[in-house]
Scaffold this motif. Structure first.
Motif, PDB file in Angstrom:
ATOM      1  N   LEU A  46       1.034  -1.528   0.080  1.00 22.31           N
ATOM      2  CA  LEU A  46      -0.063  -0.098   0.105  1.00 22.31           C
ATOM      3  C   LEU A  46       0.861   1.245   0.024  1.00 22.31           C
ATOM      4  O   LEU A  46       0.427   2.222  -0.520  1.00 22.31           O
ATOM      5  N   ALA A  47       2.282   1.165   0.693  1.00 19.98           N
ATOM      6  CA  ALA A  47       2.815   2.226   0.613  1.00 19.98           C
ATOM      7  C   ALA A  47       3.599   2.606  -0.810  1.00 19.98           C
ATOM      8  O   ALA A  47       3.596   3.504  -1.168  1.00 19.98           O
ATOM      9  N   GLU A  48       4.037   1.442  -1.301  1.00 20.78           N
ATOM     10  CA  GLU A  48       4.459   1.822  -2.797  1.00 20.78           C
ATOM     11  C   GLU A  48       3.330   2.158  -3.777  1.00 20.78           C
ATOM     12  O   GLU A  48       3.760   2.590  -4.670  1.00 20.78           O
ATOM     13  N   SER A  49       2.253   1.592  -3.464  1.00 20.78           N
ATOM     14  CA  SER A  49       1.230   2.177  -4.289  1.00 20.78           C
ATOM     15  C   SER A  49       0.871   3.674  -4.123  1.00 20.78           C
ATOM     16  O   SER A  49      -0.064   4.184  -4.755  1.00 20.78           O
ATOM     17  N   GLY A  50       1.462   4.167  -2.978  1.00 25.32           N
ATOM     18  CA  GLY A  50       0.804   5.609  -2.866  1.00 25.32           C
ATOM     19  C   GLY A  50      -0.383   5.894  -1.980  1.00 25.32           C
ATOM     20  O   GLY A  50      -0.893   6.942  -1.776  1.00 25.32           O
ATOM     21  N   ILE A  51      -0.835   4.890  -1.544  1.00 24.21           N
ATOM     22  CA  ILE A  51      -2.163   4.744  -0.617  1.00 24.21           C
ATOM     23  C   ILE A  51      -2.133   5.156   0.869  1.00 24.21           C
ATOM     24  O   ILE A  51      -2.834   5.835   1.290  1.00 24.21           O
ATOM     25  N   ILE A  52      -0.877   4.570   1.377  1.00 31.83           N
ATOM     26  CA  ILE A  52      -0.753   4.896   2.743  1.00 31.83           C
ATOM     27  C   ILE A  52       0.806   5.432   2.855  1.00 31.83           C
ATOM     28  O   ILE A  52       1.716   5.249   1.736  1.00 31.83           O
ATOM     29  N   GLN A  53       1.137   6.099   3.925  1.00 32.77           N
ATOM     30  CA  GLN A  53       2.760   6.503   4.104  1.00 32.77           C
ATOM     31  C   GLN A  53       3.042   6.338   5.566  1.00 32.77           C
ATOM     32  O   GLN A  53       2.200   6.419   6.531  1.00 32.77           O
ATOM     33  N   ALA A  54       4.230   6.019   5.719  1.00 27.72           N
ATOM     34  CA  ALA A  54       4.785   5.724   7.045  1.00 27.72           C
ATOM     35  C   ALA A  54       4.927   7.267   7.583  1.00 27.72           C
ATOM     36  O   ALA A  54       5.525   8.051   7.199  1.00 27.72           O
ATOM     37  N   ARG A  55       4.633   7.397   9.169  1.00 30.11           N
ATOM     38  CA  ARG A  55       4.991   8.425   9.759  1.00 30.11           C
ATOM     39  C   ARG A  55       6.367   8.141  10.351  1.00 30.11           C
ATOM     40  O   ARG A  55       6.308   7.237  11.131  1.00 30.11           O
ATOM     41  N   SER A  56       7.203   9.028  10.241  1.00 27.40           N
ATOM     42  CA  SER A  56       8.503   8.525  11.046  1.00 27.40           C
ATOM     43  C   SER A  56       8.783   9.334  12.353  1.00 27.40           C
ATOM     44  O   SER A  56       8.325  10.302  12.642  1.00 27.40           O
ATOM     45  N   THR A  57       9.522   8.589  13.257  1.00 30.88           N
ATOM     46  CA  THR A  57       9.838   9.248  14.289  1.00 30.88           C
ATOM     47  C   THR A  57      11.069  10.136  14.482  1.00 30.88           C
ATOM     48  O   THR A  57      11.705  10.017  13.288  1.00 30.88           O
ATOM     49  N   ALA A  58      11.311  10.831  15.210  1.00 32.90           N
ATOM     50  CA  ALA A  58      12.782  11.763  15.370  1.00 32.90           C
ATOM     51  C   ALA A  58      13.771  11.031  14.829  1.00 32.90           C
ATOM     52  O   ALA A  58      14.712  11.730  14.264  1.00 32.90           O
ATOM     53  N   ASN A  59      13.750   9.799  15.505  1.00 32.29           N
ATOM     54  CA  ASN A  59      15.140   8.982  15.066  1.00 32.29           C
ATOM     55  C   ASN A  59      15.156   8.138  14.023  1.00 32.29           C
ATOM     56  O   ASN A  59      16.084   7.367  13.651  1.00 32.29           O
ATOM     57  N   GLY A  60      14.190   8.171  12.809  1.00 31.49           N
ATOM     58  CA  GLY A  60      14.023   7.510  11.576  1.00 31.49           C
ATOM     59  C   GLY A  60      13.266   6.435  11.670  1.00 31.49           C
ATOM     60  O   GLY A  60      13.097   5.906  10.736  1.00 31.49           O
ATOM     61  N   GLY A  61      12.663   6.138  12.790  1.00 31.26           N
ATOM     62  CA  GLY A  61      11.726   4.762  12.868  1.00 31.26           C
ATOM     63  C   GLY A  61      10.434   5.054  12.404  1.00 31.26           C
ATOM     64  O   GLY A  61      10.143   6.104  12.180  1.00 31.26           O
ATOM     65  N   THR A  62       9.442   4.021  12.514  1.00 33.01           N
ATOM     66  CA  THR A  62       8.283   4.216  12.104  1.00 33.01           C
ATOM     67  C   THR A  62       7.210   4.568  13.050  1.00 33.01           C
ATOM     68  O   THR A  62       7.308   3.717  13.918  1.00 33.01           O
ATOM     69  N   ALA A  63       6.719   5.631  13.092  1.00 31.87           N
ATOM     70  CA  ALA A  63       5.699   5.930  14.332  1.00 31.87           C
ATOM     71  C   ALA A  63       4.294   5.427  14.156  1.00 31.87           C
ATOM     72  O   ALA A  63       3.619   5.299  14.978  1.00 31.87           O
ATOM     73  N   GLY A  64       4.111   5.229  12.869  1.00 29.88           N
ATOM     74  CA  GLY A  64       2.804   4.624  12.448  1.00 29.88           C
ATOM     75  C   GLY A  64       2.429   4.931  10.932  1.00 29.88           C
ATOM     76  O   GLY A  64       3.405   5.180  10.394  1.00 29.88           O
TER      77      GLY A  64
END
Length: 133
Positions: A46-64
């Motif tokens: 879904l991210a590759e298709s542009g339907i969702i995106q990951a939200r990043s944390t300050a240290n570069g991890g995925t927040a959601g």
């Protein structure tokens, strides 16, 4: 193209979960019920298709995760599917109503012609042969 974006068992469930407020991996997992490896693969797709995106944390991890505009627009198709499901589901299946925040009334999705504004009914459409593949 549209069906290819969501042609598996879990993608529409993930979009629905995000639209209903889930954002963290564990929240999506709980809402969808997919196996962890399948959920991870679908989130990537879904991210590759542009339907969702990951939200990043300050240290570069995925927040959601969150829906992109493309994903939010897909939500409109889910609302139409909901109407179909509400129409044809068994009486003992609980329904969820959505309230239109602007007017305060229960929202029911309806497909309308952009030109004349009339609702589209079964049998009222034909294929434009000039644009068909």
């Amino acid at each position: 193209m549209a069906l290819d974006a969501v042609n598996d068992r879990w993608s529409l469930h993930i979009v629905r979960a995000l639209a209903f407020g889930a954002s963290r991996y564990t929240e999506i997992l709980r809402a969808v019920g997919a196996p962890r490896d399948v959920l991870a693969a679908r989130l990537r797709k879904l991210a590759e298709s542009g339907i969702i995106q990951a939200r990043s944390t300050a240290n570069g991890g995925t927040a959601g995760y969150e829906l992109t505009q493309k994903g939010k627009d897909l939500g409109q198709a889910i609302l139409v599917l909901k109407r179909w499901g509400d129409t044809y589901s068994d009486d003992d299946v609980p329904r969820v109503d959505f309230i239109h925040d602007v007017c305060g009334e229960v929202f029911v999705a309806e497909v309308r012609c952009q030109a004349c504004g009339r609702p589209i009914r079964s049998g009222e459409l034909s294929v434009d042969e000039a644009t068909a593949c």
